[in-house]
Scaffold this motif. Sequence first.
Motif, PDB file in Angstrom:
ATOM      1  N   PHE A 100       0.827  -1.223   0.000  1.00 41.38           N
ATOM      2  CA  PHE A 100       0.000   0.000   0.000  1.00 41.38           C
ATOM      3  C   PHE A 100       0.855   1.263   0.000  1.00 41.38           C
ATOM      4  O   PHE A 100       2.024   1.244   0.400  1.00 41.38           O
ATOM      5  CB  PHE A 100      -0.950   0.011   1.211  1.00 41.38           C
ATOM      6  CG  PHE A 100      -0.268   0.110   2.560  1.00 41.38           C
ATOM      7  CD1 PHE A 100       0.066   1.350   3.114  1.00 41.38           C
ATOM      8  CD2 PHE A 100       0.044  -1.031   3.295  1.00 41.38           C
ATOM      9  CE1 PHE A 100       0.698   1.445   4.357  1.00 41.38           C
ATOM     10  CE2 PHE A 100       0.671  -0.946   4.539  1.00 41.38           C
ATOM     11  CZ  PHE A 100       1.004   0.296   5.065  1.00 41.38           C
ATOM     12  N   HIS A 101       0.224   2.380  -0.447  1.00 41.33           N
ATOM     13  CA  HIS A 101       0.749   3.734  -0.216  1.00 41.33           C
ATOM     14  C   HIS A 101       0.045   4.259   1.032  1.00 41.33           C
ATOM     15  O   HIS A 101      -1.112   3.900   1.289  1.00 41.33           O
ATOM     16  CB  HIS A 101       0.384   4.699  -1.332  1.00 41.33           C
ATOM     17  CG  HIS A 101       0.779   4.298  -2.720  1.00 41.33           C
ATOM     18  ND1 HIS A 101       0.056   3.420  -3.476  1.00 41.33           N
ATOM     19  CD2 HIS A 101       1.794   4.723  -3.505  1.00 41.33           C
ATOM     20  CE1 HIS A 101       0.624   3.289  -4.660  1.00 41.33           C
ATOM     21  NE2 HIS A 101       1.683   4.066  -4.709  1.00 41.33           N
ATOM     22  N   ASP A 102       0.660   5.194   1.720  1.00 40.28           N
ATOM     23  CA  ASP A 102       0.021   5.797   2.906  1.00 40.28           C
ATOM     24  C   ASP A 102      -1.395   6.300   2.603  1.00 40.28           C
ATOM     25  O   ASP A 102      -2.347   6.013   3.330  1.00 40.28           O
ATOM     26  CB  ASP A 102       0.904   6.920   3.492  1.00 40.28           C
ATOM     27  CG  ASP A 102       1.500   7.860   2.445  1.00 40.28           C
ATOM     28  OD1 ASP A 102       1.164   7.732   1.251  1.00 40.28           O
ATOM     29  OD2 ASP A 102       2.315   8.725   2.833  1.00 40.28           O
ATOM     30  N   ILE A 231      13.806   0.668  -5.540  1.00 40.77           N
ATOM     31  CA  ILE A 231      13.403   1.654  -6.552  1.00 40.77           C
ATOM     32  C   ILE A 231      12.559   0.906  -7.560  1.00 40.77           C
ATOM     33  O   ILE A 231      12.900  -0.224  -7.943  1.00 40.77           O
ATOM     34  CB  ILE A 231      14.628   2.284  -7.263  1.00 40.77           C
ATOM     35  CG1 ILE A 231      15.268   3.345  -6.378  1.00 40.77           C
ATOM     36  CG2 ILE A 231      14.218   2.913  -8.587  1.00 40.77           C
ATOM     37  CD1 ILE A 231      16.408   4.087  -7.049  1.00 40.77           C
ATOM     38  N   GLU A 232      11.463   1.513  -7.977  1.00 42.77           N
ATOM     39  CA  GLU A 232      10.619   0.912  -9.026  1.00 42.77           C
ATOM     40  C   GLU A 232      10.799   1.740 -10.293  1.00 42.77           C
ATOM     41  O   GLU A 232      10.231   2.825 -10.430  1.00 42.77           O
ATOM     42  CB  GLU A 232       9.158   0.921  -8.563  1.00 42.77           C
ATOM     43  CG  GLU A 232       8.221   0.250  -9.547  1.00 42.77           C
ATOM     44  CD  GLU A 232       6.771   0.266  -9.081  1.00 42.77           C
ATOM     45  OE1 GLU A 232       6.515   0.077  -7.874  1.00 42.77           O
ATOM     46  OE2 GLU A 232       5.904   0.482  -9.934  1.00 42.77           O
ATOM     47  N   PRO A 233      11.615   1.260 -11.237  1.00 37.70           N
ATOM     48  CA  PRO A 233      11.895   2.071 -12.430  1.00 37.70           C
ATOM     49  C   PRO A 233      10.663   2.254 -13.313  1.00 37.70           C
ATOM     50  O   PRO A 233       9.808   1.367 -13.407  1.00 37.70           O
ATOM     51  CB  PRO A 233      12.948   1.253 -13.190  1.00 37.70           C
ATOM     52  CG  PRO A 233      13.434   0.214 -12.240  1.00 37.70           C
ATOM     53  CD  PRO A 233      12.328  -0.031 -11.271  1.00 37.70           C
ATOM     54  N   ILE A 267      10.701  -4.477 -10.081  1.00 39.22           N
ATOM     55  CA  ILE A 267      10.510  -4.388 -11.534  1.00 39.22           C
ATOM     56  C   ILE A 267       9.043  -4.563 -11.891  1.00 39.22           C
ATOM     57  O   ILE A 267       8.429  -5.567 -11.516  1.00 39.22           O
ATOM     58  CB  ILE A 267      11.354  -5.467 -12.255  1.00 39.22           C
ATOM     59  CG1 ILE A 267      12.847  -5.228 -12.013  1.00 39.22           C
ATOM     60  CG2 ILE A 267      11.040  -5.509 -13.759  1.00 39.22           C
ATOM     61  CD1 ILE A 267      13.358  -3.896 -12.537  1.00 39.22           C
ATOM     62  N   GLU A 268       8.512  -3.581 -12.582  1.00 38.27           N
ATOM     63  CA  GLU A 268       7.112  -3.693 -13.028  1.00 38.27           C
ATOM     64  C   GLU A 268       7.073  -4.008 -14.516  1.00 38.27           C
ATOM     65  O   GLU A 268       7.699  -3.315 -15.329  1.00 38.27           O
ATOM     66  CB  GLU A 268       6.348  -2.395 -12.729  1.00 38.27           C
ATOM     67  CG  GLU A 268       4.913  -2.461 -13.245  1.00 38.27           C
ATOM     68  CD  GLU A 268       3.986  -1.442 -12.614  1.00 38.27           C
ATOM     69  OE1 GLU A 268       4.165  -1.117 -11.423  1.00 38.27           O
ATOM     70  OE2 GLU A 268       3.065  -0.983 -13.308  1.00 38.27           O
ATOM     71  N   ALA A 269       6.298  -5.033 -14.860  1.00 36.12           N
ATOM     72  CA  ALA A 269       6.242  -5.504 -16.250  1.00 36.12           C
ATOM     73  C   ALA A 269       5.908  -4.374 -17.218  1.00 36.12           C
ATOM     74  O   ALA A 269       6.618  -4.136 -18.203  1.00 36.12           O
ATOM     75  CB  ALA A 269       5.203  -6.615 -16.361  1.00 36.12           C
ATOM     76  N   PHE A 338       0.399  -7.666  -7.451  1.00 32.89           N
ATOM     77  CA  PHE A 338      -0.445  -7.337  -8.609  1.00 32.89           C
ATOM     78  C   PHE A 338      -0.759  -5.846  -8.651  1.00 32.89           C
ATOM     79  O   PHE A 338      -1.769  -5.392  -8.142  1.00 32.89           O
ATOM     80  CB  PHE A 338      -1.725  -8.172  -8.611  1.00 32.89           C
ATOM     81  CG  PHE A 338      -1.480  -9.594  -9.009  1.00 32.89           C
ATOM     82  CD1 PHE A 338      -1.080  -9.903 -10.298  1.00 32.89           C
ATOM     83  CD2 PHE A 338      -1.604 -10.615  -8.093  1.00 32.89           C
ATOM     84  CE1 PHE A 338      -0.820 -11.211 -10.673  1.00 32.89           C
ATOM     85  CE2 PHE A 338      -1.356 -11.931  -8.455  1.00 32.89           C
ATOM     86  CZ  PHE A 338      -0.958 -12.220  -9.753  1.00 32.89           C
ATOM     87  N   ASP A 339       0.162  -5.096  -9.270  1.00 31.07           N
ATOM     88  CA  ASP A 339      -0.114  -3.683  -9.530  1.00 31.07           C
ATOM     89  C   ASP A 339      -0.907  -3.651 -10.839  1.00 31.07           C
ATOM     90  O   ASP A 339      -0.426  -3.192 -11.877  1.00 31.07           O
ATOM     91  CB  ASP A 339       1.203  -2.897  -9.631  1.00 31.07           C
ATOM     92  CG  ASP A 339       0.962  -1.397  -9.643  1.00 31.07           C
ATOM     93  OD1 ASP A 339      -0.210  -0.992  -9.628  1.00 31.07           O
ATOM     94  OD2 ASP A 339       1.941  -0.641  -9.675  1.00 31.07           O
ATOM     95  N   SER A 340      -2.103  -4.193 -10.758  1.00 33.26           N
ATOM     96  CA  SER A 340      -2.934  -4.447 -11.944  1.00 33.26           C
ATOM     97  C   SER A 340      -4.356  -4.033 -11.610  1.00 33.26           C
ATOM     98  O   SER A 340      -4.772  -4.125 -10.463  1.00 33.26           O
ATOM     99  CB  SER A 340      -2.972  -5.949 -12.258  1.00 33.26           C
ATOM    100  OG  SER A 340      -1.724  -6.562 -12.110  1.00 33.26           O
TER     101      SER A 340
HETATM  102  C1  XUL Z   1       2.719   3.597 -10.984  1.00 36.95           C
HETATM  103  C2  XUL Z   1       3.056   2.480 -10.107  1.00 36.95           C
HETATM  104  C3  XUL Z   1       2.880   2.719  -8.650  1.00 36.95           C
HETATM  105  C4  XUL Z   1       3.917   2.073  -7.810  1.00 36.95           C
HETATM  106  C5  XUL Z   1       3.851   2.446  -6.353  1.00 36.95           C
HETATM  107  O1  XUL Z   1       2.896   3.343 -12.333  1.00 36.95           O
HETATM  108  O2  XUL Z   1       3.423   1.418 -10.565  1.00 36.95           O
HETATM  109  O3  XUL Z   1       1.608   2.302  -8.286  1.00 36.95           O
HETATM  110  O4  XUL Z   1       3.848   0.695  -7.887  1.00 36.95           O
HETATM  111  O5  XUL Z   1       3.877   3.810  -6.138  1.00 36.95           O
END
Ligand code: XUL
Length: 439
Positions: A100-102, A231-233, A267-269, A338-340
């Motif tokens: 989660f985010h705050d 870090i999430e690029p 890493i986000e797909a 799942f950032d989906s």
């Molecule tokens: C945005 C994204 C965010 C991060 C967390 O594209 O992926 O939701 O995962 O801030």
Amino acid sequence: MAEIFKGIPKIEFEGSAGKSELSFKYYDADKVVRGKTMREQLKFAMAWWHNLSATGQDMFGPGTADKSFGAEPGTMAHAHAKVDAGFEFMDKLGIDYFAFHDVDIVPEADDIKETNRRLDEITDHIKEKQAERGVKLLWNTSNMFSNPRYMNGAGSTNSPEIFAFAAAQTKKSLELAVKLGGSGFTFWGGREGYETLLNTDVKFEIENIAKLMHLAVDYGRKIGFDGDFYIEPKPKEPMKHQYDFDAATSIGFLRQYGLDKDFKLNIEANHATLAGHTFQHDLRISAINDMLGSVDANQGDLLLGWDTDEFPFNIYDTTFAMYEILKSGGFTNGGLNFDSKNRRPSTSYEDMFKAFILGMDAFALGLIKADALIEDGRVDKFVADRYAGFSEGIGAKIRSGETTLEELAAIAEEKGAPAPAESGNQEGLQSIVNQVLFG
Ligand code: XUL
Ligand code: CO
């Protein structure tokens, strides 16, 4: 407590011949694949923001799905209802982690002291719920990109007061990570980038982002956070240029500023594909640098140029992703978050479950097929053989650094122009992949 997702049963493994839409066809939590259960290999997490907060709103229209869960959105009663909904959802799917985010877990107040009090109250509730089934926090983060104060960035802002506010949010989020036993803490640099060089001091901004991260590491370690920072690029969106463009760029930044001991990458797909890479590429670059920490699992649409955050469906991608993850030794602190999100017309509670079933089954099948590809061995053998010339003679001397340009030039002169190296066999290898995938 009243059931929220009425009529949705606990989702069970039915096997690949099953016909129910509310069952797993491939995800069999306790089945062992490569020495660990699927549950341990895949470590699925629910992203609070998409699943419990997002309603399908976009810049062309309001939300279509009702995520009020019986309470007025924007209130603390709603924040609590989301906790109940989230844990019922995870229980029914057998999900062990969340992220989660705050600002996903409480509505932000005008006064940060009141926001922090709300965060304390809601995390008491979350902590109670975690204890019931041992659900864990995969990672949390601060949203330092939505509020207008962050229009010029958080670490990269031109205002020291805004930098201080970002630091205050980060401090509180780290305290929540410790309170909830989180194993990760993420920085996604949403507005850490720029639109035009005409108003931007790039070097100054990058240095300040590093300073904020150092402050976070110092404080986190001081209060007992022993997980990984990530870090999430992402290359673009919302900013035109984002500093954490891709895995390679982020690794260079972490090393340059001495953050590489504490940070890994998430890493986000869909971010990898926006950077012009495959998902597998950014996983490989992370893995060979010992920086593969965690994964935001989704997929994009190559016909569209933005971050569509779709639930994973493409088995080639999940297979190649799991191949990289398995070969790097599997997850330790990280997992598959799942950032989906559901498509806007998928508005029902059932759709929320079907989306996770799709994603979890897609990764379970990817895990099974990646394991089969490794067991099959032909691809790995081809790659090993392809470089075998470097294991002896002058090849070995090149690798160990025991040769010179003079020696190599003398060899070239003596032997004359070499023939081109042998075939790369791409089509043959792709056929092997199809055979392993489809039998
Ligand atoms: C945005 C994204 C965010 C991060 C967390 O594209 O992926 O939701 O995962 O801030
Ligand atoms: Co993400």
